[in-house]
Design a protein around this motif. Structure first.
Motif, mmCIF file in Angstrom:
data_model
loop_
_atom_site.group_PDB
_atom_site.id
_atom_site.type_symbol
_atom_site.label_atom_id
_atom_site.label_comp_id
_atom_site.label_asym_id
_atom_site.label_seq_id
_atom_site.Cartn_x
_atom_site.Cartn_y
_atom_site.Cartn_z
ATOM 1 N N ALA A 88 -4.680 -14.579 9.634
ATOM 2 C CA ALA A 88 -5.759 -14.999 10.535
ATOM 3 C C ALA A 88 -6.891 -15.681 9.779
ATOM 4 O O ALA A 88 -7.425 -16.699 10.231
ATOM 5 C CB ALA A 88 -6.281 -13.804 11.320
ATOM 6 N N MET A 92 -8.202 -19.480 10.159
ATOM 7 C CA MET A 92 -9.614 -19.787 10.444
ATOM 8 C C MET A 92 -10.148 -20.808 9.445
ATOM 9 O O MET A 92 -10.908 -21.707 9.823
ATOM 10 C CB MET A 92 -10.464 -18.517 10.427
ATOM 11 N N TYR A 96 -11.196 -24.006 11.291
ATOM 12 C CA TYR A 96 -12.635 -23.992 11.556
ATOM 13 C C TYR A 96 -13.496 -24.202 10.323
ATOM 14 O O TYR A 96 -14.720 -24.261 10.418
ATOM 15 C CB TYR A 96 -13.031 -22.668 12.226
ATOM 16 N N VAL A 128 -12.030 -11.566 15.995
ATOM 17 C CA VAL A 128 -11.770 -12.954 15.641
ATOM 18 C C VAL A 128 -12.565 -13.895 16.546
ATOM 19 O O VAL A 128 -13.039 -14.943 16.091
ATOM 20 C CB VAL A 128 -10.258 -13.274 15.639
ATOM 21 N N VAL A 132 -14.939 -16.868 15.093
ATOM 22 C CA VAL A 132 -14.644 -18.255 15.455
ATOM 23 C C VAL A 132 -15.805 -18.872 16.222
ATOM 24 O O VAL A 132 -16.232 -19.996 15.917
ATOM 25 C CB VAL A 132 -13.332 -18.347 16.259
ATOM 26 N N LEU A 175 -7.305 -17.498 18.322
ATOM 27 C CA LEU A 175 -7.593 -18.583 17.383
ATOM 28 C C LEU A 175 -7.249 -19.937 17.976
ATOM 29 O O LEU A 175 -8.046 -20.877 17.919
ATOM 30 C CB LEU A 175 -6.796 -18.387 16.090
ATOM 31 N N GLN A 179 -9.671 -23.004 19.680
ATOM 32 C CA GLN A 179 -9.575 -24.335 19.068
ATOM 33 C C GLN A 179 -9.396 -25.400 20.143
ATOM 34 O O GLN A 179 -10.040 -26.440 20.114
ATOM 35 C CB GLN A 179 -8.404 -24.380 18.080
#
Length: 183
Positions: A88, A92, A96, A128, A132, A175, A179
């Motif tokens: 994860a 990220m 990101y 998460v 994010v 995630l 996005q």
């Protein structure tokens, strides 16, 4: 409650649901910084000042207590947790542009930063989602090392195949959904 704690009851299952209930109560009481830790003995409450230091020094809006950077007692993190965190956090970084080593529960965030996030997740994707959304908003996030020890009891997530699969799926889905949505 007998020791003076303000105890809240959240009938809805889910990590995020419990956190959101606690946040509402803390914000209503005027909290300027929110600190999160698991109540299963795995986190060290005495390390809260370590999480608050970057905020007090105006160096961060969000501080993640990294179990990867701190001391982990033997058996405190299951292999699936370590792999999931690794995967994860790499995603990220790629998606990101933020560099974390953990999605750990031990964290602190300023009131102002939290209010910008628009947190929605009510279960496995909560940690998460916070990281994010903070990245998407350009908030300052840092990690500090924290120690970690085996929990009391059996985890409903990492302690079962079903929980591990559901949590892994939800974290990865969060995630990618964030996005696509860009928040």
């Amino acid at each position: 409650a007998a020791a003076g704690a303000h105890v809240l009851h959240q009938p809805e299952r889910g990590y995020g649901a419990a956190c959101l209930l606690g946040i509402d109560a803390a914000l209503a009481a005027g909290a300027e910084v929110l600190v999160f830790l698991d109540g299963d003995y795995s986190d060290f409450p005495g390390q809260i000042p370590n999480l608050l230091t970057p905020i007090a020094a105006d160096q961060a809006d969000l501080v993640i207590g990294s179990r990867e950077l701190g001391h982990r007692a033997a058996g405190s993190l299951m292999p699936q947790q370590r792999f999931g965190n690794w995967l994860a956090t790499r995603l990220m970084r790629w998606m990101y542009g933020v560099s974390y080593t953990d999605l750990g529960p031990f964290r602190a965030i300023t009131r102002a930063a939290y209010l910008q996030l628009g947190m929605r997740d009510r279960n496995y994707g909560w940690t998460v989602e916070m990281q994010v959304r903070a990245a998407q908003l350009g908030l300052r996030g840092v990690e500090v090392p924290v120690d970690y020890r085996p929990r009391i009891g059996t985890s409903k997530v990492s302690g079962t195949v079903r929980g591990t699969v559901l949590a892994g799926y939800k974290i990865l889905a969060t995630l990618f959904i964030l996005q696509v949505r860009k928040g």
